[in-house]
Structure formats: structure tokens, C-alpha cells
Design a protein around this motif. Structure first.
Motif, PDB file in Angstrom:
ATOM      1  N   ALA A  39       0.849  -1.330   0.043  1.00  0.00           N
ATOM      2  CA  ALA A  39       0.050  -0.095   0.054  1.00  0.00           C
ATOM      3  C   ALA A  39       0.831   1.435  -0.092  1.00  0.00           C
ATOM      4  N   GLN A  40       0.369   2.150  -0.937  1.00  0.00           N
ATOM      5  CA  GLN A  40       1.195   3.512  -1.028  1.00  0.00           C
ATOM      6  C   GLN A  40       0.532   4.623  -0.989  1.00  0.00           C
ATOM      7  N   TYR A  41       0.671   5.629  -0.139  1.00  0.00           N
ATOM      8  CA  TYR A  41      -0.096   6.810  -0.016  1.00  0.00           C
ATOM      9  C   TYR A  41       0.433   8.220  -0.548  1.00  0.00           C
ATOM     10  N   ASP A  42       1.259   8.139  -1.461  1.00  0.00           N
ATOM     11  CA  ASP A  42       1.758   9.199  -1.961  1.00  0.00           C
ATOM     12  C   ASP A  42       2.175   8.944  -3.717  1.00  0.00           C
ATOM     13  N   VAL A  43       2.143   9.463  -4.608  1.00  0.00           N
ATOM     14  CA  VAL A  43       2.548   9.346  -5.982  1.00  0.00           C
ATOM     15  C   VAL A  43       3.558  10.402  -6.075  1.00  0.00           C
ATOM     16  N   PRO A  44       4.587   9.995  -6.777  1.00  0.00           N
ATOM     17  CA  PRO A  44       5.866  11.091  -7.371  1.00  0.00           C
ATOM     18  C   PRO A  44       5.270  11.951  -8.243  1.00  0.00           C
ATOM     19  N   ASP A  45       5.865  13.171  -8.115  1.00  0.00           N
ATOM     20  CA  ASP A  45       5.867  14.286  -9.181  1.00  0.00           C
ATOM     21  C   ASP A  45       5.942  13.662 -10.665  1.00  0.00           C
TER      22      ASP A  45
ATOM     23  N   TYR B  71       4.704   5.796   8.768  1.00  0.00           N
ATOM     24  CA  TYR B  71       5.571   6.176   7.660  1.00  0.00           C
ATOM     25  C   TYR B  71       6.380   7.422   7.941  1.00  0.00           C
ATOM     26  N   THR B  72       7.283   8.015   7.277  1.00  0.00           N
ATOM     27  CA  THR B  72       7.890   9.006   7.834  1.00  0.00           C
ATOM     28  C   THR B  72       7.808  10.137   6.568  1.00  0.00           C
ATOM     29  N   GLY B  73       7.511   9.721   5.417  1.00  0.00           N
ATOM     30  CA  GLY B  73       7.497  10.498   4.270  1.00  0.00           C
ATOM     31  C   GLY B  73       6.259  11.240   4.072  1.00  0.00           C
ATOM     32  N   ALA B  74       5.174  11.097   4.992  1.00  0.00           N
ATOM     33  CA  ALA B  74       4.138  11.964   4.699  1.00  0.00           C
ATOM     34  C   ALA B  74       4.159  13.528   5.403  1.00  0.00           C
TER      35      ALA B  74
ATOM     36  N   LYS C 192      -3.817   1.977  -5.133  1.00  0.00           N
ATOM     37  CA  LYS C 192      -5.128   1.707  -5.197  1.00  0.00           C
ATOM     38  C   LYS C 192      -5.491   0.918  -4.037  1.00  0.00           C
ATOM     39  N   GLU C 193      -4.646   0.225  -3.554  1.00  0.00           N
ATOM     40  CA  GLU C 193      -4.736  -0.529  -2.263  1.00  0.00           C
ATOM     41  C   GLU C 193      -5.036   0.292  -0.930  1.00  0.00           C
ATOM     42  N   PHE C 194      -4.316   1.435  -1.122  1.00  0.00           N
ATOM     43  CA  PHE C 194      -4.576   2.432   0.111  1.00  0.00           C
ATOM     44  C   PHE C 194      -5.692   3.147  -0.043  1.00  0.00           C
ATOM     45  N   ILE C 195      -6.203   3.451  -1.358  1.00  0.00           N
ATOM     46  CA  ILE C 195      -7.564   3.965  -1.441  1.00  0.00           C
ATOM     47  C   ILE C 195      -8.647   3.017  -0.769  1.00  0.00           C
ATOM     48  N   ARG C 196      -8.541   1.815  -1.389  1.00  0.00           N
ATOM     49  CA  ARG C 196      -9.531   0.699  -0.926  1.00  0.00           C
ATOM     50  C   ARG C 196      -9.742   0.368   0.406  1.00  0.00           C
ATOM     51  N   VAL C 197      -8.671   0.323   1.427  1.00  0.00           N
ATOM     52  CA  VAL C 197      -8.762  -0.194   2.619  1.00  0.00           C
ATOM     53  C   VAL C 197      -9.359   0.875   3.562  1.00  0.00           C
ATOM     54  N   ALA C 198     -10.026   0.453   4.927  1.00  0.00           N
ATOM     55  CA  ALA C 198     -10.682   0.928   5.545  1.00  0.00           C
ATOM     56  C   ALA C 198      -9.795   2.264   6.162  1.00  0.00           C
ATOM     57  N   ASP C 199     -10.480   3.325   6.748  1.00  0.00           N
ATOM     58  CA  ASP C 199     -10.076   4.795   7.202  1.00  0.00           C
ATOM     59  C   ASP C 199      -9.088   4.206   8.338  1.00  0.00           C
ATOM     60  N   ALA C 200      -9.312   3.585   9.044  1.00  0.00           N
ATOM     61  CA  ALA C 200      -8.472   3.176  10.433  1.00  0.00           C
ATOM     62  C   ALA C 200      -7.160   2.629   9.917  1.00  0.00           C
ATOM     63  N   ASP C 201      -7.051   1.976   9.026  1.00  0.00           N
ATOM     64  CA  ASP C 201      -5.898   1.043   8.495  1.00  0.00           C
ATOM     65  C   ASP C 201      -5.053   2.321   7.726  1.00  0.00           C
ATOM     66  N   ARG C 202      -5.752   3.193   7.069  1.00  0.00           N
ATOM     67  CA  ARG C 202      -4.960   4.269   6.290  1.00  0.00           C
ATOM     68  C   ARG C 202      -4.406   5.130   7.410  1.00  0.00           C
ATOM     69  N   LEU C 203      -4.944   5.468   8.302  1.00  0.00           N
ATOM     70  CA  LEU C 203      -4.419   6.310   9.374  1.00  0.00           C
ATOM     71  C   LEU C 203      -3.301   5.561   9.981  1.00  0.00           C
TER      72      LEU C 203
ATOM     73  N   THR D  60       6.376   0.374 -11.999  1.00  0.00           N
ATOM     74  CA  THR D  60       5.473   1.423 -11.527  1.00  0.00           C
ATOM     75  C   THR D  60       4.039   1.122 -11.686  1.00  0.00           C
ATOM     76  N   TYR D  61       3.787  -0.077 -12.301  1.00  0.00           N
ATOM     77  CA  TYR D  61       2.209  -0.762 -12.168  1.00  0.00           C
ATOM     78  C   TYR D  61       2.180  -1.101 -10.776  1.00  0.00           C
ATOM     79  N   GLU D  62       2.923  -2.001 -10.269  1.00  0.00           N
ATOM     80  CA  GLU D  62       2.900  -2.557  -9.077  1.00  0.00           C
ATOM     81  C   GLU D  62       2.611  -1.221  -7.839  1.00  0.00           C
ATOM     82  N   TYR D  63       3.436  -0.281  -8.034  1.00  0.00           N
ATOM     83  CA  TYR D  63       3.465   1.007  -7.195  1.00  0.00           C
ATOM     84  C   TYR D  63       1.905   1.571  -7.370  1.00  0.00           C
ATOM     85  N   LEU D  64       1.414   1.894  -8.677  1.00  0.00           N
ATOM     86  CA  LEU D  64      -0.060   2.174  -8.703  1.00  0.00           C
ATOM     87  C   LEU D  64      -0.999   1.424  -8.032  1.00  0.00           C
ATOM     88  N   GLN D  65      -0.759   0.260  -8.216  1.00  0.00           N
ATOM     89  CA  GLN D  65      -1.704  -0.805  -7.570  1.00  0.00           C
ATOM     90  C   GLN D  65      -1.734  -0.786  -5.998  1.00  0.00           C
TER      91      GLN D  65
END
Length: 625
Positions: A310-316, A517-520, A500-511, A492-497
């Protein structure tokens, strides 16, 4: 003869294709041979060309065996027509059978003469299993008693019958023939026929004879005289007085089994009749398999490590225009790119003067990190006013063309950046070559079967012909190079997947993920700026077709922060999903607009003891011209 049979097989194939592709022609043919072949009459003649009779109908059938032992028949018909004393008819039309019990009988017209032996002009036309002889010409009319002597030949008119199943009668060969056309509208005053067999066939007569008269299906028996012997040939005779239109005479004369060699077409051969169909199905199945192989090839190329995190950020360096070229079936690419520019502060989405034409306003303070974003801004604001505002038009081909070119630019950029490449699936090529080979073999076998005179092979030939055409047509796809992912593209495709996984999971899991992570992006208290992260992921949620779900997540985040979205609509409103859904629909429609094509419109618009009259070969058709 083989050449003639091949031509007839292909003629039958052509007729089958025309019946599929030209229903209007088929409808015209269904009106009947008489109306199709009748020449136009002068407007002042109200009578019908079929409105005449025959004073007499005499026929002589001479039947023998050729060098191959196959039956050959020569027929001389002497027909005396009685035409009305008006300019109604130019001649007669005689239809002769061209096949019998699944085999071509190679009907050949030898001559058409009058009572004095002078040639009578005629032409022929073959249709619906009959060879039509049209006597006379379009310039001259005929009146009163007119004699036509038609000579023709046929082959394989003796049928081998096997009565071993369900019958006490032994097997035999027989001449089971309709001596008069049952499809006729002319009465006959007098009818007479002679049937003469050569010595070889006369010696093989088994004594079984039958004669049936009346309309088709009648079992009323008539008298068949004979056999009488003149030298070594046996002759049978049948005659009668007046016969109404469509009243037939059918004879059945038996011979010892094996008297006449049967054509290959009558020899049971399910392989010849079915193998081309099996080949067509197999070839089409292999062709379909090659298409599946292409899809499987593309799917295999999307795998790098096989692990999705799961990834919560996309590079520029991965704007939606570029990401869409990596994600198969990406949705609403242009709306996604516009929202991407908006959440990054490069433009603002506002309500336009028209409900279906949203407005975008360019903001100058933000920097575009990727050249594709710069190109997108230039394409969007090409027609902007002095304030940097432009309405997205609901129906503008020029704007839609720019958006299409912009999306294509993302595809070409993915290839130039090493994310995609053109490649051909080797397994698909092998499968397609196997399909072509099977289709060619099946087609060759189908042509050979039909060329042998086997009419039952014609349907299989039609099927394999269509199948071979479809296989060749389908070859373009598996033989072409297709855009697939490179190794870098697969990563790159696996990263984007993962996104998508981050978007799909429950809000508590996202938090939990954000806190781990330290990158947010962080607030002063060390917690992640959730709204900032969620906004950046919204364009990619649109690409994945998950904008409704993610819009709901953002709405809750805005409500928790007690503020609205600053990049779309009314900042004081928390109804992001409604605003977003309306914008995505409107911008997608504007980007894909195509003007309706000009000028388009719609408009409504015999067996012995079990035979019957009309059950044999021959017969045919009689009418006027």
C-alpha cells in the motif's frame, strides 16, 4: 467433368453467401421461377405468359451404362404447345433437375429444334437446383400450335437402394423418375413416354415395376407397359389422355443390386461432410486462443516482484496522463489530469454560466513539476481570457481534439521514458499459424469433397470458407506488436496498485499507515496532514474509477477539519462528491465530444410398394416466356 463439378460447387457456395448478404435478392427469387424468367409483356396484353396448354407431350428416355459403369441418360422431349392467338408468349420455359439424391447429375442441353429439325433460339439459366431452358427471343412472339424438341443428357439417374433395415424387400438398383414436371400450370391433352434401356441394363432387370400418377404425394397407380424387347434392348411405355396442370407421372423400374456404379457423392462419408466443419471450429478456437495469449502476455508483463505494498503518495514524475498509460483500462484520464492540476494549486475548478460547462481558472503561483503537466495547462488554457479563465465547452471539436492529443502524448511519453514498449507474443503467433494451417487444410478438404459432386458437402464448404475468412481476418491482432510494460513499467504498475490498495482499505488502516511512515507531510504536532495526502490521491482514484468512494473519504476529512475544498466550487461547502461527480461527467463529455456525421439518417421501411407421384428424380418445371 471434374472441372465442371468444381465450378458448380463454387456456384452453390456463392449462392449461399448471396442469400446471407443480399436478402433483397433472395426475396425476389422467392417469387418463383416463372415470374423471374418471364420476359416483360406489352402493356396492352393483360394475359399471363403461363396461360397456355400443351396439345401433346412425348418423351423418349434412352438409358445405358458408360465406361465407368455409371448410368447415363439421353432424353428427347417433343412438346407441342398451344399458345393463344395474341402477342403473349415468346416461347416456353422448361426446368430440368440438376441433382438427384445428393449428387449432381450433370444436366447438359444438347439441342432445341422445331418440328422440322430447325434450331430454335434458346438460353439457359440455373437457379434453385433447376436448369431452365428459355426458348425463343425477346423480339418475336409465337401463336397457335408450336413444336419444341428438347434434347438433353443426364448422368447417375439410377439409384442404389438398401432395404435391409425395416423392410422385407431385398436391396436393388432402380430408375425412380418423375416423367412430368409437377411444378407446372399448363394442362396436357395427351402424354406418352418411352423408356429404353441398353442391353447391359436390360439383362439386369429384376422384374419389379411401379407407376404412380397424380399430384405430388399421390399413390394412385397407373399402367406401365413392358418390357418389350427389340433386339437386346428393353422398352417400357406409359401414356395417358388429358392431364391437368401439376398432374405427374412417376415410374419405378428395378434392377439387380450393383447394376450401376454410384457416384462418390452418394457414398456415405460423414468424414467428408463433417471434417471441414470440425476444422472450422478448431481453427476459430485456435484463433481465439491466440487473442487470449496476447492478453495473457500483456498481463505477464505487468508483474515485476509480484508484491503489492500500500502506497499513500505518488511521485511528481508520475502525473495522471503518464499513469493512465501504465494502468490498463484507466478511466476519465482528462478529468483526472485536471483534478491533479487543481489539487496541486495550478488551477481552480469553478461553476460556469452553463450547468454542463464548468469553468477553470489558472493560478500562477504554483510550479509544474512535470512537462506533461505543463502541456496539459497549455492545452486547457489555449483559449483563456485575460484573467486566465476558460469554460470547458460541452460541444467543441477543437477542444476535444486537443484533449485527445494530450492523452496520446501521455502514451508516447510512457514509451519514451521506458515504461512501455511494443512487443509481439510468440505463443499467440504460434497459435495463429496453427489456426491458419488447420483452416487451409479444412478448406482444401471441403473443396475436394464438394468437387467430387457431393452436394451434402456444400454446407461444410460454406462453413469452412467463412471460418477461414474469419481466421485470416483475426490474424492482424496476434501478428501485431502490442504495447506492453517494460520491467520499469511493471514496477510502476505495482506501485500504482499499491496506491489503489491504500484507497481501498478502511480509514483506520489508512491512518495507521500514515502514522507508520515518515514520508507523509507533517503538522507541527508530528501528525500527518491527512487532507493534503488524500487530495493528492484523488486524481488517481478517478483513474481507478473510485472517485465516489474517495470523495466520501475526503468529505469526512474536510468536515473533521471544518473547512471545504479550496480547489473546487464553494470552499464553504462540504458536498465534494456532488461537485466532483458533476465535473467529471462534464469534463469527460467535453474531452470526448464528436459532432454527429452530416447526412446521416434513418429510415423505416419410389420405392416399390412405398412410392408415390413426385418422389423420384427429374420432373422439373414448365412455364411460359
Amino acid at each position: 467433368m471434374a472441372h465442371t463439378r468444381i465450378l458448380r460447387a463454387f456456384a452453390a457456395l456463392s449462392l449461399a453467401m448471396v442469400a446471407v448478404l443480399a436478402p433483397a435478392a433472395a426475396q425476389a427469387a422467392s417469387d418463383g421461377p416463372a415470374s423471374h424468367l418471364a420476359a416483360p409483356r406489352p402493356a396492352d396484353v393483360p394475359t399471363d405468359v403461363d396461360d397456355f396448354s400443351y396439345s401433346s407431350w412425348d418423351a423418349v428416355y434412352e438409358i445405358g451404362l458408360d465406361d465407368e459403369g455409371r448410368a447415363r441418360m439421353r432424353v428427347t422431349e417433343t412438346l407441342v404447345a398451344r399458345f393463344p392467338d395474341v402477342d403473349q408468349n415468346r416461347g416456353i420455359v422448361r426446368g430440368l433437375a440438376t441433382s438427384y439424391e445428393g449428387a449432381s447429375i450433370e444436366t447438359t442441353i444438347l439441342s432445341v429444334t422445331d418440328s422440322n429439325g430447325a434450331d430454335v433460339p434458346y438460353e439457359t439459366d440455373e437457379e434453385d437446383g433447376l436448369l431452365y431452358v428459355l426458348t425463343g427471343n425477346d423480339d418475336d412472339f409465337v401463336r397457335g400450335l408450336t413444336t419444341y424438341v428438347i434434347e438433353y443428357e443426364m448422368r447417375d439417374v439410377i439409384l442404389a437402394t438398401d432395404r435391409s433395415e425395416g423392410s422385407s424387400a431385398p436391396p436393388a438398383d432402380e430408375f425412380y423418375w418423375d416423367l412430368l414436371p409437377l411444378d407446372s400450370t399448363q394442362p396436357i391433352d395427351r402424354f406418352r413416354a418411352e423408356i429404353v434401356f441398353d442391353p447391359a441394363m436390360s439383362n439386369a432387370l429384376n422384374g419389379a415395376t411401379r407407376c404412380y400418377s397424380g399430384p405430388s404425394g399421390s399413390k394412385e397407380e397407373c399402367e406401365l407397359e413392358g418390357p418389350t424387347t427389340d433386339g437386346r434392348s428393353a422398352t417400357f411405355r406409359v401414356e395417358s389422355g388429358p392431364r391437368p396442370a401439376g398432374d405427374g407421372v412417376t415410374v419405378a423400374i428395378g434392377f439387380e443390386p450393383g447394376t450401376a456404379t454410384q457416384p462418390l457423392a452418394r457414398t456415405p462419408d460423414p468424414v467428408a461432410d463433417v471434417a471441414p466443419i470440425v476444422a472450422a471450429v478448431g481453427a476459430l478456437g485456435l484463433a481465439a486462443g491466440s487473442w487470449v495469449a496476447v492478453s495473457a502476455f500483456a498481463r505477464r508483463r505487468r508483474a515485476a516482484t509480484g508484491i503489492v505494498v500500500a502506497q499513500y503518495d505518488v511521485p511528481d514524475s508520475l502525473p495522471p496522463l503518464l499513469a493512465a498509460a501504465v494502468v490498463p483500462g484507466a478511466e476519465d484520464v482528462i478529468p483526472s489530469e485536471i483534478v491533479h492540476l487543481a489539487v496541486r494549486g495550478m488551477l481552480r475548478i469553478e461553476e460556469g454560466t452553463e450547468e454542463d460547462e464548468p469553468r477553470v481558472r489558472r493560478l500562477g503561483e504554483a510550479h509544474s513539476p512535470d512537462q506533461l503537466d505543463v502541456d496539459a495547462l497549455e492545452a486547457l488554457f489555449l483559449d483563456a481570457d485575460a484573467d486566465g479563465v476558460v469554460d470547458l465547452p460541452a460541444a467543441d471539436e477543437a477542444f476535444a481534439a486537443r484533449m485527445t492529443a494530450l492523452q496520446h502524448r501521455g502514451t508516447t511519453e510512457a514509451q519514451s521514458r521506458g515504461l512501455t514498449e511494443k512487443a509481439r507474443s510468440r505463443s499467440a503467433v504460434i497459435l495463429q499459424w496453427c489456426a491458419i494451417g488447420l483452416a487451409v487444410v479444412g478448406l482444401a478438404f471441403g473443396i475436394w469433397s464438394a468437387a467430387s459432386g457431393r452436394l451434402s458437402a456444400i454446407p461444410a464448404l460454406v462453413v469452412i470458407s467463412i471460418g477461414a475468412f474469419l481466421v485470416l481476418l483475426s490474424s492482424v491482432y496476434p501478428f501485431s506488436k502490442h504495447t506492453v510494460l517494460t520491467v520499469e513499467g511493471a514496477r510502476t504498475y505495482e506501485y500504482l496498485q499499491g496506491v489503489k490498495e491504500f484507497i481501498r482499505v478502511a480509514d483506520a488502516d489508512r491512518l495507521r499507515m500514515l502514522q507508520s511512515y515518515t514520508g507523509a507531510e507533517r503538522r507541527a504536532d508530528g501528525t500527518a496532514d491527512v487532507i493534503h495526502v488524500y487530495e493528492r490521491l484523488l486524481p488517481y482514484a478517478i483513474l481507478f474509477g473510485m472517485e465516489r468512494e474517495w470523495g466520501d473519504v475526503l468529505e469526512k476529512a474536510y468536515a473533521s477539519a471544518e473547512r471545504g475544498a479550496s480547489w473546487i466550487g464553494d470552499p464553504a461547502s462540504f458536498a465534494l462528491r456532488t461537485q466532483l461527480a458533476s465535473f467529471v461527467a462534464s469534463s469527460h463529455s467535453a474531452a470526448t465530444y464528436s459532432a454527429p456525421s452530416a447526412g446521416s439518417s434513418s429510415s423505416a421501411g419410389g420405392a416399390f410398394g412405398g412410392g408415390f407421384s413426385g418422389g423420384g428424380g427429374g420432373g422439373g418445371f414448365s412455364g411460359g416466356r
